[in-house]
Design a protein around this motif. Sequence first.
Motif, mmCIF file in Angstrom:
data_model
loop_
_atom_site.group_PDB
_atom_site.id
_atom_site.type_symbol
_atom_site.label_atom_id
_atom_site.label_comp_id
_atom_site.label_asym_id
_atom_site.label_seq_id
_atom_site.Cartn_x
_atom_site.Cartn_y
_atom_site.Cartn_z
ATOM 1 N N ASP A 216 0.874 -1.152 0.056
ATOM 2 C CA ASP A 216 -0.018 0.067 -0.066
ATOM 3 C C ASP A 216 0.900 1.080 0.150
ATOM 4 O OD1 ASP A 216 1.073 -0.084 2.455
ATOM 5 O OD2 ASP A 216 -0.973 -0.302 3.495
ATOM 6 N N LYS A 217 0.148 2.557 0.451
ATOM 7 C CA LYS A 217 1.003 3.681 0.187
ATOM 8 C C LYS A 217 1.977 3.647 1.424
ATOM 9 C CE LYS A 217 -1.287 7.144 1.439
ATOM 10 N NZ LYS A 217 -2.372 8.448 1.382
ATOM 11 N N ALA A 218 1.706 3.249 2.656
ATOM 12 C CA ALA A 218 2.665 3.370 3.681
ATOM 13 C C ALA A 218 3.903 2.489 3.241
ATOM 14 C CB ALA A 218 2.247 2.751 4.831
ATOM 15 N N GLY A 219 3.665 1.369 2.652
ATOM 16 C CA GLY A 219 4.771 0.343 2.150
ATOM 17 C C GLY A 219 5.582 1.140 1.264
ATOM 18 N N MET A 220 5.081 1.967 0.270
ATOM 19 C CA MET A 220 5.880 2.572 -0.817
ATOM 20 C C MET A 220 6.847 3.577 0.039
ATOM 21 S SD MET A 220 5.266 1.649 -3.888
ATOM 22 C CE MET A 220 4.122 0.821 -4.707
ATOM 23 N N TYR A 221 6.379 4.075 1.027
ATOM 24 C CA TYR A 221 7.228 5.020 1.836
ATOM 25 C C TYR A 221 8.462 4.389 2.429
ATOM 26 C CZ TYR A 221 4.153 8.968 0.791
ATOM 27 O OH TYR A 221 3.535 10.094 0.299
ATOM 28 N N ILE A 222 7.768 3.152 3.225
ATOM 29 C CA ILE A 222 9.067 2.339 3.883
ATOM 30 C C ILE A 222 10.092 1.997 2.958
ATOM 31 C CG2 ILE A 222 9.128 0.053 5.261
ATOM 32 C CD1 ILE A 222 6.495 0.823 6.570
ATOM 33 N N PHE A 223 9.505 1.522 1.905
ATOM 34 C CA PHE A 223 10.348 0.846 0.785
ATOM 35 C C PHE A 223 11.657 1.943 0.499
ATOM 36 C CE2 PHE A 223 11.663 0.004 -3.694
ATOM 37 C CZ PHE A 223 12.397 -0.834 -3.585
ATOM 38 N N ASP A 224 10.910 3.122 -0.034
ATOM 39 C CA ASP A 224 11.872 4.344 -0.204
ATOM 40 C C ASP A 224 12.781 4.768 0.934
ATOM 41 O OD1 ASP A 224 12.516 6.641 -2.253
ATOM 42 O OD2 ASP A 224 11.838 7.875 -0.388
ATOM 43 N N ARG A 225 12.319 4.700 2.204
ATOM 44 C CA ARG A 225 13.490 4.988 3.171
ATOM 45 C C ARG A 225 14.492 3.965 3.414
ATOM 46 N NH1 ARG A 225 8.534 6.747 5.792
ATOM 47 N NH2 ARG A 225 8.281 4.932 7.017
ATOM 48 N N LYS A 226 13.988 2.541 3.098
ATOM 49 C CA LYS A 226 14.849 1.349 3.321
ATOM 50 C C LYS A 226 16.166 1.614 2.142
ATOM 51 C CE LYS A 226 13.052 -2.590 3.552
ATOM 52 N NZ LYS A 226 12.234 -3.706 3.194
ATOM 53 N N VAL A 227 15.864 2.169 0.918
ATOM 54 C CA VAL A 227 16.709 2.329 -0.231
ATOM 55 C C VAL A 227 17.491 3.445 0.399
ATOM 56 C CG1 VAL A 227 16.856 3.165 -2.390
ATOM 57 C CG2 VAL A 227 15.125 1.263 -1.893
ATOM 58 N N ASN A 228 16.969 4.542 0.717
ATOM 59 C CA ASN A 228 17.913 5.573 1.336
ATOM 60 C C ASN A 228 18.676 5.421 2.435
ATOM 61 O OD1 ASN A 228 16.578 7.163 -0.813
ATOM 62 N ND2 ASN A 228 15.062 8.033 0.639
ATOM 63 N N PHE A 229 18.361 4.609 3.413
ATOM 64 C CA PHE A 229 19.020 4.203 4.472
ATOM 65 C C PHE A 229 20.212 3.229 4.028
ATOM 66 C CE2 PHE A 229 20.170 0.456 7.246
ATOM 67 C CZ PHE A 229 20.581 1.291 8.500
ATOM 68 N N TYR A 230 20.211 2.236 3.095
ATOM 69 C CA TYR A 230 20.957 1.464 2.473
ATOM 70 C C TYR A 230 21.966 2.407 1.627
ATOM 71 C CZ TYR A 230 23.600 -1.764 -0.593
ATOM 72 O OH TYR A 230 24.728 -2.386 -1.252
ATOM 73 N N ALA A 231 21.582 3.036 0.743
ATOM 74 C CA ALA A 231 22.421 3.988 -0.043
ATOM 75 C C ALA A 231 23.330 4.744 0.766
ATOM 76 C CB ALA A 231 21.729 4.887 -1.018
ATOM 77 N N ARG A 232 22.659 5.300 2.094
ATOM 78 C CA ARG A 232 23.780 6.510 2.903
ATOM 79 C C ARG A 232 24.709 5.515 3.499
ATOM 80 N NH1 ARG A 232 20.078 8.834 4.318
ATOM 81 N NH2 ARG A 232 19.197 7.854 6.504
ATOM 82 N N HIS A 233 24.257 4.290 4.334
ATOM 83 C CA HIS A 233 25.270 3.662 4.933
ATOM 84 C C HIS A 233 26.317 2.796 4.296
ATOM 85 C CE1 HIS A 233 23.757 4.462 9.191
ATOM 86 N NE2 HIS A 233 22.591 4.576 8.362
ATOM 87 N N ALA A 234 25.767 2.097 2.895
ATOM 88 C CA ALA A 234 26.779 1.592 2.238
ATOM 89 C C ALA A 234 27.365 2.464 1.174
ATOM 90 C CB ALA A 234 26.050 0.498 1.371
ATOM 91 N N GLN A 235 27.137 3.618 1.014
ATOM 92 C CA GLN A 235 27.537 4.710 0.222
ATOM 93 C C GLN A 235 27.595 4.195 -1.376
ATOM 94 O OE1 GLN A 235 31.573 5.677 2.001
ATOM 95 N NE2 GLN A 235 30.614 6.842 3.345
ATOM 96 N N ARG A 236 26.523 3.770 -1.682
ATOM 97 C CA ARG A 236 26.362 3.183 -3.122
ATOM 98 C C ARG A 236 25.286 3.659 -3.638
ATOM 99 N NH1 ARG A 236 27.703 -1.867 -5.488
ATOM 100 N NH2 ARG A 236 28.837 -2.344 -3.594
ATOM 101 N N ASP A 237 25.265 4.077 -4.856
ATOM 102 C CA ASP A 237 24.076 4.542 -5.627
ATOM 103 C C ASP A 237 23.340 3.586 -6.103
ATOM 104 O OD1 ASP A 237 25.261 7.285 -5.359
ATOM 105 O OD2 ASP A 237 26.421 6.999 -7.273
ATOM 106 N N ILE A 238 22.015 3.964 -6.191
ATOM 107 C CA ILE A 238 20.715 3.117 -6.567
ATOM 108 C C ILE A 238 20.259 3.370 -7.819
ATOM 109 C CG2 ILE A 238 18.854 2.045 -6.021
ATOM 110 C CD1 ILE A 238 20.995 1.210 -3.989
ATOM 111 N N SER A 239 20.472 2.634 -8.714
ATOM 112 C CA SER A 239 20.209 3.019 -10.323
ATOM 113 C C SER A 239 18.778 2.944 -10.238
ATOM 114 C CB SER A 239 20.852 1.956 -11.064
ATOM 115 O OG SER A 239 22.287 2.221 -10.859
ATOM 116 N N ARG A 240 18.003 1.883 -9.863
ATOM 117 C CA ARG A 240 16.725 1.755 -10.079
ATOM 118 C C ARG A 240 15.990 1.213 -8.478
ATOM 119 N NH1 ARG A 240 15.949 -1.763 -15.235
ATOM 120 N NH2 ARG A 240 13.831 -1.419 -14.929
ATOM 121 N N LYS A 241 14.700 1.699 -8.725
ATOM 122 C CA LYS A 241 13.876 1.152 -7.508
ATOM 123 C C LYS A 241 12.888 0.458 -7.826
ATOM 124 C CE LYS A 241 13.728 5.314 -5.582
ATOM 125 N NZ LYS A 241 13.523 6.306 -4.794
#
Length: 276
Positions: A216-241
């Motif tokens: 649902d909508k909340a799941g979309m926001y959580i997924f986006d925060r998970k991607v941002n959390f990983y990209a920031r801590h792994a210092q890796r760019d995410i090409s696609r979500k």
Amino acid sequence: MEPAEVIAIIQQELPQLVAQDPLVRDFVLRTVSEFYISRHEADSKFDRILAELQRDREEQTRKWEEQNRKWEEQAGRWEEQAGRWQEQARRWEEQDRRWQEQARRWEEQDHRWQEQARRWEEQDRRWHEQLAEIRRLDKRFESTIGALGSRWGIASEASFRSALAGILTESFGVDVLNLTLYDNEGEVFGRPDQVEIDLIIKNGMTIACEIKSSIDKAGMYIFDRKVNFYARHAQRDISRKIVISPMVDHRALPVAEALGIEIYSYADAVEGLSEE
């Protein structure tokens, strides 16, 4: 001779003289004519009186007959009116009988309505009891089905993830990683918790993937925060979500578009990996 003696002699002799001597009789009649009417006049007057009496009697009889006629007419009218009253009374009795019959029918109908209303109330009570029972059972079924759905969703997500990894690894020559990180600051869920994320890596390109049985909508926001959390801590760019789910809430679609998240219904529908 004394007057008394003269009167006595006249009274004694006069009747005989009147009867025997016409002259004496005429003399007597002329003498007393001033005091008495004649027989002819008396008969004539008597006749007039009789005639007047006869006329009065006839007039009175006529009046009586006229009055009798009027009484008979009035009696006829009274009799006719009495007949009308009797007819009206008969009609009133008939109407009263009909009203009583109608009142009886209304009473019977009211009794039937009351009986029907009682049955409706009884039926309504049963319906409410059945509805309450259905709702109670529905809650039980919903809880049971929800629990089964949750278990089935978890199992299906795991199976789906394994299928996706097999398809992409064997068919497209890419690496599929399932990472579990710990979020000490609570950036994703608002409190410290584990963060699980799936990654697809090929030729240095990193694709974040969320595999859900439904989202649902909340799941979309959580997924986006998970991607941002990983990209920031792994210092890796995410090409696609990418979100892969057979059931996506329509309210989540504009959120996904705003966050740059691609949505797919099946694992083999993910495009663009073979060309990279």
